[in-house]
Scaffold this motif. Sequence first.
Motif, PDB file in Angstrom:
ATOM      1  N   LEU A   1       0.651  -1.218  -0.011  1.00  8.60           N
ATOM      2  CA  LEU A   1      -0.114  -0.147   0.092  1.00  8.60           C
ATOM      3  C   LEU A   1       0.770   1.284  -0.094  1.00  8.60           C
ATOM      4  CD1 LEU A   1      -2.707   1.359   0.124  1.00  8.60           C
ATOM      5  CD2 LEU A   1      -2.478   0.913   2.618  1.00  8.60           C
ATOM      6  N   PRO A   2       1.996   1.351   0.733  1.00  6.51           N
ATOM      7  CA  PRO A   2       2.680   2.568   0.719  1.00  6.51           C
ATOM      8  C   PRO A   2       3.546   2.956  -0.587  1.00  6.51           C
ATOM      9  CG  PRO A   2       3.040   1.193   2.753  1.00  6.51           C
ATOM     10  CD  PRO A   2       2.343   0.490   1.880  1.00  6.51           C
ATOM     11  N   ILE A   3       3.763   1.786  -1.256  1.00  7.65           N
ATOM     12  CA  ILE A   3       4.392   1.989  -2.386  1.00  7.65           C
ATOM     13  C   ILE A   3       3.311   2.565  -3.531  1.00  7.65           C
ATOM     14  CG2 ILE A   3       5.473   0.731  -4.487  1.00  7.65           C
ATOM     15  CD1 ILE A   3       6.666  -1.140  -2.155  1.00  7.65           C
ATOM     16  N   ARG A   4       1.955   1.699  -3.516  1.00  4.86           N
ATOM     17  CA  ARG A   4       0.973   2.444  -4.322  1.00  4.86           C
ATOM     18  C   ARG A   4       0.566   3.900  -4.110  1.00  4.86           C
ATOM     19  NH1 ARG A   4      -1.340  -2.871  -3.208  1.00  4.86           N
ATOM     20  NH2 ARG A   4      -2.623  -1.674  -2.065  1.00  4.86           N
ATOM     21  N   LYS A   5       0.758   4.347  -2.882  1.00  2.34           N
ATOM     22  CA  LYS A   5       0.362   5.603  -2.411  1.00  2.34           C
ATOM     23  C   LYS A   5       1.649   6.633  -2.869  1.00  2.34           C
ATOM     24  CE  LYS A   5      -3.604   5.117  -0.557  1.00  2.34           C
ATOM     25  NZ  LYS A   5      -4.782   5.789  -1.172  1.00  2.34           N
TER      26      LYS A   5
ATOM     27  N   TYR B   1       3.183  10.690  -6.480  1.00  9.27           N
ATOM     28  CA  TYR B   1       4.072  11.243  -7.137  1.00  9.27           C
ATOM     29  C   TYR B   1       3.544  11.653  -8.621  1.00  9.27           C
ATOM     30  CZ  TYR B   1       9.057  11.746  -9.211  1.00  9.27           C
ATOM     31  OH  TYR B   1      10.070  12.387  -9.509  1.00  9.27           O
ATOM     32  N   ASN B   2       2.619  10.684  -9.277  1.00 15.32           N
ATOM     33  CA  ASN B   2       1.990  10.977 -10.421  1.00 15.32           C
ATOM     34  C   ASN B   2       1.120  12.242 -10.330  1.00 15.32           C
ATOM     35  OD1 ASN B   2       3.355   9.110 -11.654  1.00 15.32           O
ATOM     36  ND2 ASN B   2       1.568   7.490 -11.441  1.00 15.32           N
ATOM     37  N   LYS B   3       0.355  12.497  -9.270  1.00 10.24           N
ATOM     38  CA  LYS B   3      -0.259  13.690  -9.265  1.00 10.24           C
ATOM     39  C   LYS B   3       0.717  14.922  -9.281  1.00 10.24           C
ATOM     40  CE  LYS B   3      -3.510  12.948  -6.050  1.00 10.24           C
ATOM     41  NZ  LYS B   3      -4.129  12.897  -4.856  1.00 10.24           N
TER      42      LYS B   3
ATOM     43  N   ALA C   1       3.645   2.630  11.108  1.00  9.19           N
ATOM     44  CA  ALA C   1       3.669   3.116  12.655  1.00  9.19           C
ATOM     45  C   ALA C   1       4.957   2.960  13.204  1.00  9.19           C
ATOM     46  CB  ALA C   1       2.518   1.901  13.208  1.00  9.19           C
ATOM     47  N   ASP C   2       5.389   3.566  14.245  1.00  8.38           N
ATOM     48  CA  ASP C   2       6.607   3.477  14.876  1.00  8.38           C
ATOM     49  C   ASP C   2       6.741   2.399  15.767  1.00  8.38           C
ATOM     50  OD1 ASP C   2       7.006   6.324  14.074  1.00  8.38           O
ATOM     51  OD2 ASP C   2       6.161   7.209  15.726  1.00  8.38           O
ATOM     52  N   TYR C   3       5.940   1.785  16.082  1.00  4.81           N
ATOM     53  CA  TYR C   3       6.029   0.713  17.082  1.00  4.81           C
ATOM     54  C   TYR C   3       6.154  -0.689  16.321  1.00  4.81           C
ATOM     55  CZ  TYR C   3       1.123   0.798  16.066  1.00  4.81           C
ATOM     56  OH  TYR C   3      -0.231   0.849  15.316  1.00  4.81           O
ATOM     57  N   PHE C   4       6.120  -0.731  15.090  1.00 12.47           N
ATOM     58  CA  PHE C   4       6.381  -2.065  14.344  1.00 12.47           C
ATOM     59  C   PHE C   4       7.554  -3.020  15.109  1.00 12.47           C
ATOM     60  CE2 PHE C   4       4.505  -1.235   9.967  1.00 12.47           C
ATOM     61  CZ  PHE C   4       3.333  -1.073  10.235  1.00 12.47           C
ATOM     62  N   LEU C   5       8.660  -2.261  15.303  1.00  8.88           N
ATOM     63  CA  LEU C   5       9.896  -3.202  15.687  1.00  8.88           C
ATOM     64  C   LEU C   5       9.636  -3.459  17.027  1.00  8.88           C
ATOM     65  CD1 LEU C   5      12.684  -4.399  15.369  1.00  8.88           C
ATOM     66  CD2 LEU C   5      13.745  -1.919  16.116  1.00  8.88           C
TER      67      LEU C   5
ATOM     68  N   TYR D   1       7.043  10.761   1.160  1.00  4.57           N
ATOM     69  CA  TYR D   1       7.709   9.898   2.215  1.00  4.57           C
ATOM     70  C   TYR D   1       7.261  10.183   3.471  1.00  4.57           C
ATOM     71  CZ  TYR D   1      11.339   8.321   5.424  1.00  4.57           C
ATOM     72  OH  TYR D   1      12.078   7.543   6.464  1.00  4.57           O
ATOM     73  N   ARG D   2       7.029  11.409   3.838  1.00  2.00           N
ATOM     74  CA  ARG D   2       6.905  12.049   5.281  1.00  2.00           C
ATOM     75  C   ARG D   2       5.654  11.611   5.212  1.00  2.00           C
ATOM     76  NH1 ARG D   2       9.841  17.742   5.399  1.00  2.00           N
ATOM     77  NH2 ARG D   2      11.780  16.951   6.385  1.00  2.00           N
ATOM     78  N   LYS D   3       4.457  11.850   4.344  1.00  2.00           N
ATOM     79  CA  LYS D   3       2.973  11.564   4.448  1.00  2.00           C
ATOM     80  C   LYS D   3       2.746   9.901   4.551  1.00  2.00           C
ATOM     81  CE  LYS D   3      -1.580  12.440   2.332  1.00  2.00           C
ATOM     82  NZ  LYS D   3      -1.899  12.638   3.763  1.00  2.00           N
ATOM     83  N   ILE D   4       3.507   9.363   3.796  1.00  2.00           N
ATOM     84  CA  ILE D   4       3.475   7.832   3.893  1.00  2.00           C
ATOM     85  C   ILE D   4       4.001   7.488   5.134  1.00  2.00           C
ATOM     86  CG2 ILE D   4       4.368   5.698   3.232  1.00  2.00           C
ATOM     87  CD1 ILE D   4       4.382   7.071   0.129  1.00  2.00           C
TER      88      ILE D   4
END
Length: 183
Positions: free
Chosen positions: A93-97, A102-104, A156-160, A147-150
Motif C-alpha cells: 500500500l505505501p508503494i502504491r500511495k 508522485y504522479n499527481k 507505525a513507529d511501533y512495528f519493531l 515520504y513524510r506523508k506515507i
Amino acid sequence: GLRGTDGKIYYFVGIVVSDNGLIKSEQRMSQLVTILNSLFSQNVECSKRNLKFQLPTIVPLFKFKLIQDHPTFIPLNEVYEYGMQLLDLDPDLPIRKYHEMYNKYLGKLKTEGLLESQEVRDNLAKYEGDPNHEIYHKFADAQLECYRKICKDYVADYFLTQYISKIITNVDELFAFKKIFTT
C-alpha cells in the motif's frame, strides 16, 4: 547451506545483478561500514555492548552474486510485513500511495507549464538527478513530502517493538536482550 573448508556450514542468498553502478555503490557502503565498525571498536561504550554492523561476505559472480546469510538474521521487511499484518493493511500500500502522489505531482508540474518544453520532457530523468537544475529541487521536495506523508499515515513507529515482543517469549530472553543495550 554450503560446507566450507573449515567444516562449518555457511548460508548464502543468490541475487541477480544487472547494474554495475550498484556493485560500486555496495563496495562504498561496505567500506563505510568497515570504518564505522573500527570507530565502534575504539569507543568504550560501544565496545562494552559489543556493537558493530554485521558485514556479510559477498561473492561476486558473472551477473550474479552470493551474499552470506545466517538463519538467525531477521530482515527488516519481515518486521515491516508483520506490522502491516497487525494493522490489516497490504504491505504494498505505501508503494502504491507513493506512486499515486508522485504522479499527481507530475500532473501539477505539467499544469504549471514546467514540463512544456520538449527538451525537458525528453531529459526528465537526467534533470531529476541533476542538482543544478530547478526541476531537481521540485522533484526532491515532492519525494520528501510523499515520504513524510506515507511514514505518518501508513507506517507505525511501533512495528519493531511489536515484533520484538512476538519473538521474545519469556522474561529471561527479555532480560538478556535488554542487558546487551544497557550494560
